[in-house]
Scaffold this motif. Structure first.
Motif: not given
Length: 706
Positions: A270, A273-274, A277, A282, A329, A332, A335-337, A396, A425
């Motif tokens: 997490h 990823t954060n 962002i 990306s 992983t 993930a 897709s999350d970024t 975003r 977070d």
């Protein structure tokens, strides 16, 4: 001329009065300092019409930005014009026989920012090639480097700027800043050595030697973890490096999968990823293994598996599941970024092209947020077009605010720690590893001990009453599958350290243990540790399952397997989460208490060859009357020249029932003389067999002997 503003603007104004303006009084010059800090939030917005074409010619007045419903004033506005990659002819193909310079040693640089005088990144596509050498075996490294070379030679466009980053286990090295010089880029790729970075850290010579002053430096000998925490933390470092640039950035991650499953730390995923962002990065992961067809009986790189699994299909299923988990992983992260993972494809260059083709012309919008609180909370952003214009906007949807540890009082520190536990977070300033085990107490309840390890070199020491000490705060909670909190803990530990112990602390970790009583089921544990001297926090989050061993009928019912090389007398325990009375109560039911000494689990499973290791587990034969003796032994496998060989097998241990409860608990303990093993990585397999009914149990894990 372009007006350049950094993401975090800090301005200091100093006025010094001299001469006739000198104030009357003590005759001293007076200095007045005023500090103003503002947070500039930068958004990249792609605006397309119904046909998917970019809409040019918009101005700042055409956009409205809100943060948590509050309208923001746009201070930075630019249009980054990029051509369609499919409609542009690549640069002239570099000749294969063109002389490429080979360097004796790769230099380390950094991602340079830009100024108003040199806006070198405007109207350019930024592609950062990141090579995770720790996750790729030499064949995969070769394929990744060849794919990058092919892209630079034949598919790189005039507006493309490429950077090369490498992670070899010790630090994230920027080998080449963003550049359009293809000869320079090809020279860097040609100089990179295939095979470096294996074993989580290179040797002490050559290009893969970690730089102690580089970003994300860490001592492997002190804190070696066999999971993806270090790789994800390195990716987080790379994202922070790229965050100093306001433009869109694509990070092409070359690796051979990331095995994030079981009890690995979800918090680090997490946090990575954060961070991406926040930095406007990306991820575009590229699985360097390509398309793989694994034979069910094994291939030439390893020996065929033994046991019944090779006949029932369980072995082939296990290999397939492991590969799928390693790709989950990667998927993930992408897709999350806002990226896309390239999986099961032999054309690795296709992954680079995907990132190149995804980046079209966009608008750069920046505003100074009106919410200056560093509370770590999520700030939701909404961007719309004015005057009823119809278009599709891609940007975003928000970011997590920063977190600040200032001069808090006791109440503020307590609230900060609780808020950090509640926030989605996570904070990963401190490195944390945790091991969660389970042992059956009765037909309904299980004792779940946890062991937490923190590198001592990451803790700060302070003087208190003439001696050094370090203060660590702990807080954690266990939630069930419905999200309800079933157990929690809160502890504060003040560790006094002598001068000699302080030197040892710089090279050794601190271990903390606690325990819970739970029912069978699926749980999530979230655990935070804070260095109370600096305010640095580390988060550990993982999913774990307490199985219902009462339903085990096909094979032996076995507890967790604990590996350890250390025992501590209960009277000499440095700290514990419970008070003395509760501690004595927990010790009475803790299976790791053996003969008045507590068995300390080796969280990182790194052992010294001069100290013997202990393997401990419990078997439960509640359906067998009378309980039968059990046979147990451990086997250590090591890969040599691409083949898996047996390095050592322990003598068989005969264990019998030692309790009078209905569970018929049979403890099994084996002592392993590690001085018979050479330093290196091994696969430890524990086998337990029933003496008469032929029921069995197999367990394996990676260990390292130093």
């Amino acid at each position: 001329m372009r007006k350049f503003l950094p993401l975090l603007l800090a301005t200091t104004l100093t006025a010094q009065q001299t001469g006739t303006n000198k104030p009357q009084g003590d005759g001293q010059d007076q200095v007045f300092t005023m500090k103003v800090t503002s947070n500039l939030v930068v958004e990249t917005v792609t605006v397309k019409d119904k046909k998917g074409n970019t809409i040019p010619g918009l101005t700042a007045k055409d956009f409205t930005i809100t943060e948590n419903g509050t309208e923001q004033n746009i201070k930075l506005f630019e249009f980054q014009k990029l051509s369609d990659p499919s409609a542009v002819v690549p640069l002239e193909q570099a000749k294969n026989d063109e002389k490429v310079k080979i360097y004796d040693r790769l230099s380390r640089t950094q991602i340079a920012g830009e100024s108003a005088a040199t806006p070198k990144y405007r109207d350019h596509r930024l592609l950062a090639m990141y090579f995770d050498m720790t996750s790729m075996p030499p064949p995969d490294q070769l394929r990744a480097l060849q794919a990058a070379e092919k892209f630079i030679r034949t598919q790189m466009l005039p507006e493309d700027l490429v950077a090369i980053l490498r992670y070899g286990g010790g630090s994230v090295d920027v080998l080449q800043d963003f550049s359009a010089d293809r000869n320079r880029l090809l020279s860097i790729l040609s100089t990179m050595v295939v095979g470096e970075g294996q074993g989580m850290a290179g040797d002490n010579s050559g290009d893969d030697t970690s730089d102690p002053g580089a970003a994300f430096g860490q001592d492997d000998a002190e804190f070696n973890i066999f999971n993806t925490d270090r790789q994800l933390a390195a990716l987080q470092t790379a994202a922070d490096m790229l965050g100093r640039l306001s433009e869109k950035k694509s990070l092409l991650y070359f690796g051979s999968g990331l095995n994030l499953n079981g009890l690995n730390n979800q918090a680090q995923l997490h946090a990575t990823t954060n961070a991406a962002i926040r930095a406007g990065v990306s991820f575009w992961p590229i699985d360097a293994r390509g398309l793989v067809a694994t034979p069910p009986m094994g291939d030439a790189t390893q020996s065929s598996p033994g046991g019944l699994a090779m006949y029932t299909g369980a072995s082939a299923t296990s290999v397939t599941n492991m590969r799928a988990q390693s790709q989950d992983t990667l998927y993930a992260l992408a897709s999350d970024t806002g990226g896309k993972a390239l999986l099961d494809n032999n054309d690795l260059t296709r992954g680079i092209r995907n990132a190149q083709e995804s980046m079209s012309s966009y608008y750069l919008l920046g505003y100074y947020t009106t919410n200056g609180e560093k509370d770590g909370k999520f700030r939701r952003i909404k961007i719309t077009l004015n005057n009823g214009q119809e278009a599709t906007l891609e940007y975003r949807q928000g970011y997590y605010a920063g977190k600040d540890y200032a001069k808090f009082n006791t109440a503020d520190k307590e609230r900060q720690l609780e808020d950090a536990l509640m926030q989605p977070d996570p904070v990963t300033d401190l490195t944390i590893a945790m091991e969660v085990n389970y042992f059956q107490l009765n037909r309904a309840e299980y004792f779940v001990p946890i062991a937490v390890k923190i590198p001592g070199r990451e803790l700060a020491l302070a003087k208190k009453r003439g001696s050094q000490h370090t203060l660590i705060d702990f807080i954690g909670e266990v939630k069930d599958s419905y999200g309800s909190t079933v157990q929690n803990l809160r502890d504060s530990v003040d560790i006094k350290i002598s001068d000699s112990t302080a030197q040892e602390l710089a090279r050794r970790p601190i271990q903390y243990d606690a325990g819970f009583t739970l029912l069978p089921g699926k749980y999530v544990i979230k655990f935070l540790a804070r260095d109370n001297e600096t305010g640095r926090i580390g988060t550990y989050q993982a999913n774990f399952t307490v199985p219902n061993l009462n339903k085990q009928v096909e094979r032996l019912a076995i507890s967790s397997v604990v590996l350890s090389s250390q025992r501590v007398a209960a009277s000499q325990a440095l700290f514990n989460v419970e008070k003395q009375k509760q501690q004595a109560k927990n010790d009475a039911v803790n299976p790791l208490m053996l003969g008045g000494e507590k068995l300390i689990p080796s969280v990182t499973r790194v052992f010294h060859h001069a100290r013997p290791a202990t393997i401990f587990l419990q078997a439960y034969q509640q359906g067998t009357t009378p309980p039968e003796p059990l046979l147990a032994y451990a086997t250590f496998f090591r890969t040599h020249d691409g083949k898996q060989e047996v390095a050592m097998q322990t003598p068989t241990v005969i264990a019998s029932n030692a309790g009078s409860t209905q569970l018929h608990i049979t403890p099994i303990a084996m002592t392993i003389p590690l001085d018979q093993l050479e330093p290196g990585e091994y696969q430890c397999q524990v086998t337990v067999l029933g003496a008469t009914d032929q029921k069995s149990f197999f367990w394996s894990a990676k260990v390292e002997v130093q």
